[in-house]
Design an enzyme around this catalytic site. Structure first.
Site, PDB file in Angstrom:
ATOM      1  N   GLU A  77      -6.670  -6.218  -3.293  1.00 54.79           N
ATOM      2  CA  GLU A  77      -7.297  -7.217  -2.482  1.00 54.79           C
ATOM      3  C   GLU A  77      -8.785  -6.947  -2.334  1.00 54.79           C
ATOM      4  OE1 GLU A  77      -6.191  -6.940   1.975  1.00 54.79           O
ATOM      5  OE2 GLU A  77      -4.715  -5.664   0.987  1.00 54.79           O
TER       6      GLU A  77
ATOM      7  N   HIS B 117      -8.808 -10.790   0.762  1.00 61.76           N
ATOM      8  CA  HIS B 117      -8.574 -10.605   2.195  1.00 61.76           C
ATOM      9  C   HIS B 117      -9.724 -11.329   2.898  1.00 61.76           C
ATOM     10  CE1 HIS B 117      -7.591  -7.710   5.717  1.00 61.76           C
ATOM     11  NE2 HIS B 117      -8.510  -8.558   6.149  1.00 61.76           N
TER      12      HIS B 117
ATOM     13  N   ASP C 200       2.609  -6.891   2.666  1.00 61.29           N
ATOM     14  CA  ASP C 200       1.440  -6.112   3.089  1.00 61.29           C
ATOM     15  C   ASP C 200       1.911  -4.801   3.731  1.00 61.29           C
ATOM     16  OD1 ASP C 200      -1.132  -5.267   3.546  1.00 61.29           O
ATOM     17  OD2 ASP C 200      -1.561  -6.685   5.152  1.00 61.29           O
TER      18      ASP C 200
ATOM     19  N   ASN D 169      -7.130  -0.001  -2.362  1.00 61.69           N
ATOM     20  CA  ASN D 169      -7.938   0.661  -1.315  1.00 61.69           C
ATOM     21  C   ASN D 169      -7.277   1.976  -0.900  1.00 61.69           C
ATOM     22  OD1 ASN D 169      -5.862  -0.925  -0.115  1.00 61.69           O
ATOM     23  ND2 ASN D 169      -6.916  -0.909   1.855  1.00 61.69           N
TER      24      ASN D 169
ATOM     25  N   HIS E 206       0.879  -1.169   0.000  1.00 62.87           N
ATOM     26  CA  HIS E 206       0.000   0.000   0.000  1.00 62.87           C
ATOM     27  C   HIS E 206       0.917   1.220   0.000  1.00 62.87           C
ATOM     28  CE1 HIS E 206      -3.541  -2.498   1.147  1.00 62.87           C
ATOM     29  NE2 HIS E 206      -2.609  -3.221   1.743  1.00 62.87           N
ATOM     30  N   MET E 207       1.140   1.796  -1.164  1.00 64.08           N
ATOM     31  CA  MET E 207       2.115   2.867  -1.292  1.00 64.08           C
ATOM     32  C   MET E 207       1.576   4.235  -0.888  1.00 64.08           C
ATOM     33  SD  MET E 207       5.227   2.126  -2.185  1.00 64.08           S
ATOM     34  CE  MET E 207       5.698   0.465  -1.737  1.00 64.08           C
ATOM     35  N   ARG E 208       0.285   4.273  -0.472  1.00 62.29           N
ATOM     36  CA  ARG E 208      -0.313   5.525   0.009  1.00 62.29           C
ATOM     37  C   ARG E 208      -0.217   6.613  -1.062  1.00 62.29           C
ATOM     38  NH1 ARG E 208      -2.948   2.431   3.556  1.00 62.29           N
ATOM     39  NH2 ARG E 208      -1.788   1.940   5.445  1.00 62.29           N
TER      40      ARG E 208
END
Length: 420
Positions: free
Chosen positions: A140, A174, A282, A89, A57-59
């Site tokens: 996910e 997930h 993750d 997400n 999740h690289m934001r």
């Protein structure tokens, strides 16, 4: 033969020593020496293909305070990861081709290694349009709620799985069961998202998937869940190396979904090592300010892309696992699942490598590169790479990041004619 780069004296997984000749980012020859513009002597190093972390999740965007593509991929490269796959997400979530293309543009402008972007799987999402636009995989997909992701009911999941199957895509899931109110301790969190519930969720999701769907389970945390899975299985370093007993009961830095389990469960997860297809981090950083909130309100998620392979390399050095299994689970198997060219030691392979010394060190968060500035793995044994090569170019050398160029890996449904 004239080349851009030659890696000399590489010990291959077979035990043979050879030179690897690279031109235009691709392995051209393995064997006898050749002239090159640059030479790296690999004597004394263990040379691994660059890792593919298929769950990060690289934001970025409005969450750039936590992480951005530049800091996140710098962290990746510093840990021997040369391709990252970003989860959808984000804020806002990636549900349209336009949003997915904007995410790719953001990454292309900042990333220092290879990258791919997954498509969000929620009701109303334009799955087909995102597949055409280059989504690597789907999800996910949340079968239970988590940070920035709402859980989907069985009927909705089944319908979305049917659409993904029709496209030939990979559905990443997930899977958890969630019960009770907000937990106040790590033990409460473990009970609220229990290992038994995770295994039941895995079985339920597998039952909803149509025959032939390419199903991939993310971050499974118990041996029972791994054994219950159909399709490919991913585990994280934090579920392999950390248990909740190692932390204070209300330590928010160890709060993650699925939760850290007890020590017995952690040890049992290692018994499934041969069944595990992929180790992925993750990587889900939050700021120290967020993590210092009361346990009930602190967000779940931890950083881990930089420490993933170094933790595994220390386990290899200790004789716990084989080097071949680490290569398979961090590089070759994820590349095969995603359908991207693999990095390796044969002509035609992608020229991404990381050179690891023999010496074990301890993880020190102050030396890591993630923007959040902390790590739950503080003090654990690790072996960090000293040289990392991305696309045939030295990207990282003895702590210094050199100039590199990002490479986008679109998924197998990408239609360039629709995305000019």
């Amino acid at each position: 033969m004239t080349a851009d780069l030659v890696l000399r004296n590489v010990t291959l997984p077979t035990g043979r020593r050879a030179d690897i000749v690279v031109a235009d980012g691709i392995v051209r020859h393995v064997g006898a020496p050749a002239r090159a513009g640059e030479t790296i002597d690999c004597t004394g190093y263990t040379c691994l293909p660059g890792a593919v972390d298929m769950h990060v999740h690289m934001r970025g965007g409005v969450q750039a305070e936590k992480e951005d593509w530049r800091t996140g991929t710098t962290s990746a490269v510093s840990g021997g990861v040369t391709v990252v796959v970003d989860q959808p997400n984000t804020v806002p979530p990636l549900t349209t081709p336009e949003l997915l293309r904007a995410r790719v543009r953001e990454a292309a402008g900042e990333a220092v290694c290879g990258f791919a972007v997954n498509a969000g799987v929620v009701p109303g999402a334009d799955l087909e349009g995102m597949w055409d636009a280059g989504a690597m995989a789907f999800g996910e997909t949340f079968a239970a709620p988590s940070s920035y992701g709402e859980g989907l009911d069985a009927e909705t999941l089944k319908g979305l799985f049917d659409r993904i199957h029709a496209l030939g895509g990979v559905a990443t899931v997930h899977a958890e069961e969630v019960s009770g109110g907000e937990p106040a301790t790590l033990a409460d969190h473990d009970r609220a998202r229990s290992g038994e519930g995770e295994a039941r969720a895995v079985q339920k999701v597998a039952g909803l998937a149509p025959a032939g769907l390419r199903l991939h389970f993310c971050h499974l945390s118990t041996a029972a869940s791994v054994r219950a899975a159909r399709g490919t299985v991913e585990v994280t370093p934090h579920h392999l190396f950390l248990s909740r007993e190692a932390f204070d009961p209300d330590e928010t830095g160890a709060r993650v979904n699925p939760p850290l389990r007890d020590e017995e469960t952690r040890r049992e997860l290692w018994s499934c090592w041969e069944r595990i297809d992929v180790v992925a981090s993750d990587h889900a950083p939050h700021t120290l300010h967020e993590k210092r909130m009361p346990f009930e309100t602190a967000p779940s998620g931890i950083p881990g892309v930089e420490t993933m392979v170094p933790l595994l390399m220390a386990a290899v050095r200790r004789g716990r696992i084989t080097l071949a299994s680490v290569i398979e689970k961090t590089s070759w198997r994820p590349a095969a699942i995603l359908g991207i060219p693999r990095a390796g030691f044969e002509p035609g392979d992608r020229a991404d490598y990381a050179l690891y010394p023999d010496e074990i060190t301890r993880i020190d968060a102050s030396h890591l590169h993630a923007k959040c500035g902390w790590s739950p793995f503080e003090g654990l044994d690790a072996i960090f790479p000293e040289v990392v090569i991305v696309g045939g170019t030295r990207a990282y050398v003895h702590g210094d990041l050199l100039e590199t160029r990002a490479a986008w890996y679109p998924g197998q449904g990408y239609l360039p004619s629709k995305n000019k």
